[in-house]
Design a protein around this motif. Sequence first.
Motif: not given
Length: 63
Positions: A1-8, A14-20, A27-36
């Motif tokens: 996924m291209e994060y730089k192309d995502m709307k704020m 997505r940050i809130n989804e991952l937090y919940k 979270l698995d390792d890839s989700e932790k990396e995505e969250q960061q």
Amino acid sequence: MEYKDMKMDDIIKRINELYKKSKEEGLDDSEKEEQQILRRRYIDSVKSNFKAQLETVELKKRN
């Protein structure tokens, strides 16, 4: 996924989804990396917007 192309709004959602998910089941390792990555993108955006606002501020002289 291209994060730089995502709307704020999508980044914040997505940050809130991952937090919940992190609180409910963890979270698995890839989700932790995505969250960061998403958090860094959000923080960088806030800093950039704040800096742009400060650049438009003009000081007034006191008499």
